[in-house]
Design a protein around this motif. Structure first.
Motif, PDB file in Angstrom:
ATOM      1  N   LEU A  74       0.703  -9.816  16.170  1.00 49.81           N
ATOM      2  CA  LEU A  74      -0.115 -10.316  15.077  1.00 49.81           C
ATOM      3  C   LEU A  74      -0.549  -9.181  14.148  1.00 49.81           C
ATOM      4  CD1 LEU A  74      -1.527 -12.718  13.765  1.00 49.81           C
ATOM      5  CD2 LEU A  74      -3.464 -12.315  15.288  1.00 49.81           C
ATOM      6  N   GLN A  75      -0.924  -8.033  14.702  1.00 55.37           N
ATOM      7  CA  GLN A  75      -1.301  -6.874  13.876  1.00 55.37           C
ATOM      8  C   GLN A  75      -0.127  -6.416  13.025  1.00 55.37           C
ATOM      9  OE1 GLN A  75      -4.271  -5.537  13.372  1.00 55.37           O
ATOM     10  NE2 GLN A  75      -5.224  -6.993  14.775  1.00 55.37           N
ATOM     11  N   GLU A  76       1.066  -6.413  13.586  1.00 55.90           N
ATOM     12  CA  GLU A  76       2.261  -6.034  12.823  1.00 55.90           C
ATOM     13  C   GLU A  76       2.513  -7.021  11.683  1.00 55.90           C
ATOM     14  OE1 GLU A  76       4.211  -3.343  12.968  1.00 55.90           O
ATOM     15  OE2 GLU A  76       2.771  -2.556  14.430  1.00 55.90           O
ATOM     16  N   GLN A  77       2.347  -8.294  11.959  1.00 54.46           N
ATOM     17  CA  GLN A  77       2.546  -9.300  10.915  1.00 54.46           C
ATOM     18  C   GLN A  77       1.513  -9.142   9.813  1.00 54.46           C
ATOM     19  OE1 GLN A  77       2.525 -13.101  12.862  1.00 54.46           O
ATOM     20  NE2 GLN A  77       4.573 -12.811  13.754  1.00 54.46           N
ATOM     21  N   ILE A  78       0.298  -8.799  10.155  1.00 50.94           N
ATOM     22  CA  ILE A  78      -0.747  -8.573   9.143  1.00 50.94           C
ATOM     23  C   ILE A  78      -0.385  -7.378   8.277  1.00 50.94           C
ATOM     24  CG2 ILE A  78      -3.152  -7.858   8.834  1.00 50.94           C
ATOM     25  CD1 ILE A  78      -3.821  -9.591  11.299  1.00 50.94           C
ATOM     26  N   LYS A  79       0.089  -6.301   8.894  1.00 50.88           N
ATOM     27  CA  LYS A  79       0.505  -5.123   8.128  1.00 50.88           C
ATOM     28  C   LYS A  79       1.649  -5.461   7.186  1.00 50.88           C
ATOM     29  CE  LYS A  79      -0.870  -1.652  11.524  1.00 50.88           C
ATOM     30  NZ  LYS A  79      -0.392  -0.662  12.499  1.00 50.88           N
ATOM     31  N   GLU A  80       2.631  -6.214   7.680  1.00 52.39           N
ATOM     32  CA  GLU A  80       3.759  -6.610   6.848  1.00 52.39           C
ATOM     33  C   GLU A  80       3.303  -7.473   5.678  1.00 52.39           C
ATOM     34  OE1 GLU A  80       6.580  -8.561   9.340  1.00 52.39           O
ATOM     35  OE2 GLU A  80       6.959  -6.773  10.547  1.00 52.39           O
ATOM     36  N   ALA A  81       2.389  -8.381   5.928  1.00 50.81           N
ATOM     37  CA  ALA A  81       1.894  -9.255   4.860  1.00 50.81           C
ATOM     38  C   ALA A  81       1.139  -8.449   3.814  1.00 50.81           C
ATOM     39  CB  ALA A  81       1.001 -10.343   5.450  1.00 50.81           C
ATOM     40  N   LYS A  82       0.334  -7.479   4.249  1.00 56.67           N
ATOM     41  CA  LYS A  82      -0.400  -6.632   3.294  1.00 56.67           C
ATOM     42  C   LYS A  82       0.558  -5.818   2.442  1.00 56.67           C
ATOM     43  CE  LYS A  82      -4.807  -6.063   5.693  1.00 56.67           C
ATOM     44  NZ  LYS A  82      -5.726  -5.107   6.335  1.00 56.67           N
ATOM     45  N   GLU A  83       1.589  -5.239   3.079  1.00 55.31           N
ATOM     46  CA  GLU A  83       2.574  -4.461   2.323  1.00 55.31           C
ATOM     47  C   GLU A  83       3.313  -5.341   1.321  1.00 55.31           C
ATOM     48  OE1 GLU A  83       5.122  -2.531   5.110  1.00 55.31           O
ATOM     49  OE2 GLU A  83       3.477  -1.380   6.000  1.00 55.31           O
ATOM     50  N   ASP A  84       3.662  -6.546   1.738  1.00 58.96           N
ATOM     51  CA  ASP A  84       4.365  -7.471   0.844  1.00 58.96           C
ATOM     52  C   ASP A  84       3.488  -7.847  -0.346  1.00 58.96           C
ATOM     53  OD1 ASP A  84       6.579  -9.173   0.157  1.00 58.96           O
ATOM     54  OD2 ASP A  84       5.354 -10.881   0.819  1.00 58.96           O
ATOM     55  N   LEU A  85       2.206  -8.082  -0.099  1.00 61.71           N
ATOM     56  CA  LEU A  85       1.297  -8.436  -1.176  1.00 61.71           C
ATOM     57  C   LEU A  85       1.067  -7.247  -2.128  1.00 61.71           C
ATOM     58  CD1 LEU A  85      -1.303 -10.617   0.730  1.00 61.71           C
ATOM     59  CD2 LEU A  85       0.391 -11.382  -0.941  1.00 61.71           C
ATOM     60  N   ARG A  86       1.032  -6.030  -1.598  1.00 62.68           N
ATOM     61  CA  ARG A  86       0.888  -4.845  -2.450  1.00 62.68           C
ATOM     62  C   ARG A  86       2.108  -4.672  -3.343  1.00 62.68           C
ATOM     63  NH1 ARG A  86      -1.373  -1.813   2.374  1.00 62.68           N
ATOM     64  NH2 ARG A  86      -3.613  -1.994   2.090  1.00 62.68           N
ATOM     65  N   LYS A  87       3.287  -4.939  -2.791  1.00 66.45           N
ATOM     66  CA  LYS A  87       4.527  -4.847  -3.572  1.00 66.45           C
ATOM     67  C   LYS A  87       4.514  -5.858  -4.729  1.00 66.45           C
ATOM     68  CE  LYS A  87       7.497  -3.154   0.110  1.00 66.45           C
ATOM     69  NZ  LYS A  87       8.606  -3.509   1.007  1.00 66.45           N
ATOM     70  N   LYS A  88       3.872  -6.983  -4.507  1.00 64.50           N
ATOM     71  CA  LYS A  88       3.812  -8.024  -5.537  1.00 64.50           C
ATOM     72  C   LYS A  88       2.665  -7.800  -6.507  1.00 64.50           C
ATOM     73  CE  LYS A  88       6.079 -11.505  -2.769  1.00 64.50           C
ATOM     74  NZ  LYS A  88       6.046 -12.826  -2.179  1.00 64.50           N
ATOM     75  N   GLY A  89       1.873  -6.725  -6.279  1.00 64.81           N
ATOM     76  CA  GLY A  89       0.838  -6.371  -7.249  1.00 64.81           C
ATOM     77  C   GLY A  89      -0.565  -6.786  -6.895  1.00 64.81           C
ATOM     78  N   LEU A  90      -0.785  -7.294  -5.721  1.00 59.71           N
ATOM     79  CA  LEU A  90      -2.127  -7.703  -5.324  1.00 59.71           C
ATOM     80  C   LEU A  90      -2.834  -6.509  -4.697  1.00 59.71           C
ATOM     81  CD1 LEU A  90      -4.062 -10.143  -5.055  1.00 59.71           C
ATOM     82  CD2 LEU A  90      -3.235 -10.384  -2.725  1.00 59.71           C
ATOM     83  N   LYS A  91      -4.053  -6.245  -5.150  1.00 68.38           N
ATOM     84  CA  LYS A  91      -4.813  -5.127  -4.600  1.00 68.38           C
ATOM     85  C   LYS A  91      -5.710  -5.619  -3.473  1.00 68.38           C
ATOM     86  CE  LYS A  91      -4.911  -2.562  -8.913  1.00 68.38           C
ATOM     87  NZ  LYS A  91      -5.736  -1.944  -9.952  1.00 68.38           N
TER      88      LYS A  91
END
Length: 92
Positions: A74-91
């Motif tokens: 679950l922690q890995e999935q959260i990290k992946e989701a945060k990285e994906d959202l940062r790539k899309k421009g969400l701070k």
């Protein structure tokens, strides 16, 4: 018979027995002490059921199995989701 019907039937049987003892519906001529004990019995049963439920929930919480692997995943999935959202421009 469903579980609900079993509980309703059990409560109904106890309710009828309580009413017979409390109000002396069958003219059993029981001593007054029996009626005095029977009168608050539903309250005693309710408090007992509450204590049992609280103890059961406490025991189940205390003996709950930890899922270390699932927590790491679950922690890995959260990290992946945060990285994906940062790539899309969400701070975040």
């Amino acid at each position: 018979m469903t579980k609900l019907l079993e509980w309703v039937f059990g409560v109904l049987v106890l309710g009828v027995a309580w009413a017979i003892l409390s109000f002396d519906l069958l003219d059993l001529r029981l001593p007054q002490t029996y009626q005095e004990v029977a009168w608050p019995m539903p309250l005693y049963l309710l408090v007992s059921f509450g204590c049992y439920s609280l103890a059961t929930v406490g025991y189940r919480v205390a003996t709950f199995n930890d899922c270390e692997e699932a927590a790491v995943e679950l922690q890995e999935q959260i990290k992946e989701a945060k990285e994906d959202l940062r790539k899309k421009g969400l701070k975040i």
